[in-house]
Scaffold this motif. Sequence first.
Motif, mmCIF file in Angstrom:
data_model
loop_
_atom_site.group_PDB
_atom_site.id
_atom_site.type_symbol
_atom_site.label_atom_id
_atom_site.label_comp_id
_atom_site.label_asym_id
_atom_site.label_seq_id
_atom_site.Cartn_x
_atom_site.Cartn_y
_atom_site.Cartn_z
ATOM 1 N N UNK A 51 0.777 -1.222 0.175
ATOM 2 C CA UNK A 51 -0.002 -0.046 0.082
ATOM 3 C C UNK A 51 0.734 1.400 -0.008
ATOM 4 N N UNK A 52 1.963 1.238 0.737
ATOM 5 C CA UNK A 52 2.970 2.406 0.962
ATOM 6 C C UNK A 52 3.559 2.777 -0.643
ATOM 7 N N UNK A 53 3.520 1.503 -1.424
ATOM 8 C CA UNK A 53 4.095 1.566 -2.778
ATOM 9 C C UNK A 53 2.758 1.836 -3.857
ATOM 10 N N UNK A 54 1.888 2.071 -3.285
ATOM 11 C CA UNK A 54 0.253 2.417 -4.239
ATOM 12 C C UNK A 54 -0.207 1.413 -4.620
ATOM 13 N N UNK A 55 0.053 -0.060 -4.074
ATOM 14 C CA UNK A 55 -0.595 -1.027 -4.618
ATOM 15 C C UNK A 55 -1.724 -1.768 -3.466
ATOM 16 N N UNK A 56 -2.980 -1.400 -3.768
ATOM 17 C CA UNK A 56 -4.093 -1.815 -2.841
ATOM 18 C C UNK A 56 -4.794 -3.048 -3.605
ATOM 19 N N UNK A 57 -4.889 -4.113 -2.913
ATOM 20 C CA UNK A 57 -5.651 -5.279 -3.346
ATOM 21 C C UNK A 57 -6.655 -5.577 -2.608
ATOM 22 N N UNK A 58 -7.906 -5.307 -3.291
ATOM 23 C CA UNK A 58 -9.221 -5.672 -2.707
ATOM 24 C C UNK A 58 -9.240 -6.998 -1.966
ATOM 25 N N UNK A 59 -8.945 -8.060 -2.812
ATOM 26 C CA UNK A 59 -9.025 -9.455 -2.126
ATOM 27 C C UNK A 59 -8.285 -9.392 -0.782
ATOM 28 N N UNK A 60 -7.319 -8.961 -0.828
ATOM 29 C CA UNK A 60 -6.348 -8.983 0.505
ATOM 30 C C UNK A 60 -7.131 -8.191 1.592
ATOM 31 N N UNK A 61 -7.676 -7.225 1.226
ATOM 32 C CA UNK A 61 -8.426 -6.479 2.132
ATOM 33 C C UNK A 61 -9.599 -7.243 2.656
ATOM 34 N N UNK A 62 -10.444 -7.550 1.844
ATOM 35 C CA UNK A 62 -11.517 -8.304 2.151
ATOM 36 C C UNK A 62 -11.528 -9.472 2.877
ATOM 37 N N UNK A 63 -10.247 -10.413 2.637
ATOM 38 C CA UNK A 63 -10.078 -11.730 3.396
ATOM 39 C C UNK A 63 -9.628 -11.038 4.750
ATOM 40 N N UNK A 64 -8.837 -10.192 5.000
ATOM 41 C CA UNK A 64 -8.457 -9.496 6.462
ATOM 42 C C UNK A 64 -9.568 -9.472 7.148
ATOM 43 N N UNK A 65 -10.442 -8.389 6.642
ATOM 44 C CA UNK A 65 -11.596 -8.134 7.329
ATOM 45 C C UNK A 65 -12.480 -9.300 7.735
#
Length: 151
Positions: A51-65
């Motif tokens: 994320x600090x490098x500008x890469x956000x992955x929805x699948x990673x975020x959804x799984x984490x939550x």
Amino acid sequence: MSMFCYQCEQTAKGTGCNVLGVCGKEPTTAVLQDLLVYALKDLSRYANRARQSGIVDKAVNVFTVKALFSTLTNVDFDPARFQALLREAASIKERAKSLYEGACKRSGKQAEQLPCEVQWWANLDNLDVLVETGALVGVQDKINKLGPDVA
């Protein structure tokens, strides 16, 4: 197996359950939930750097939550469910790691090596090993090592 669960508002006397959860949770489930939280911290280190490098992955975020929420609710205490979530966490961690390393490569930077103290992903098919590993990262272990105030 001993138990220490301090994962919900129902904990006995507000100090944690140490035999069986007030909610009916067994020690195995409590330990697997602790291990899942530990796994989420591990994969989040990579996701945060991506994320600090500008890469956000929805699948990673959804799984984490989704995975974190599974540890907060007292609705499904099936150890096999948590074992499956740990398997998925290992896959998602590799995805986040790849995103981070790819971002570093594209920007010409060296990716940091992010060692993990406990290799929670080492034996995802063996429930007994997962339980043993979970005991190494749980709240009770932290209390034993650091004392109640720091833990």
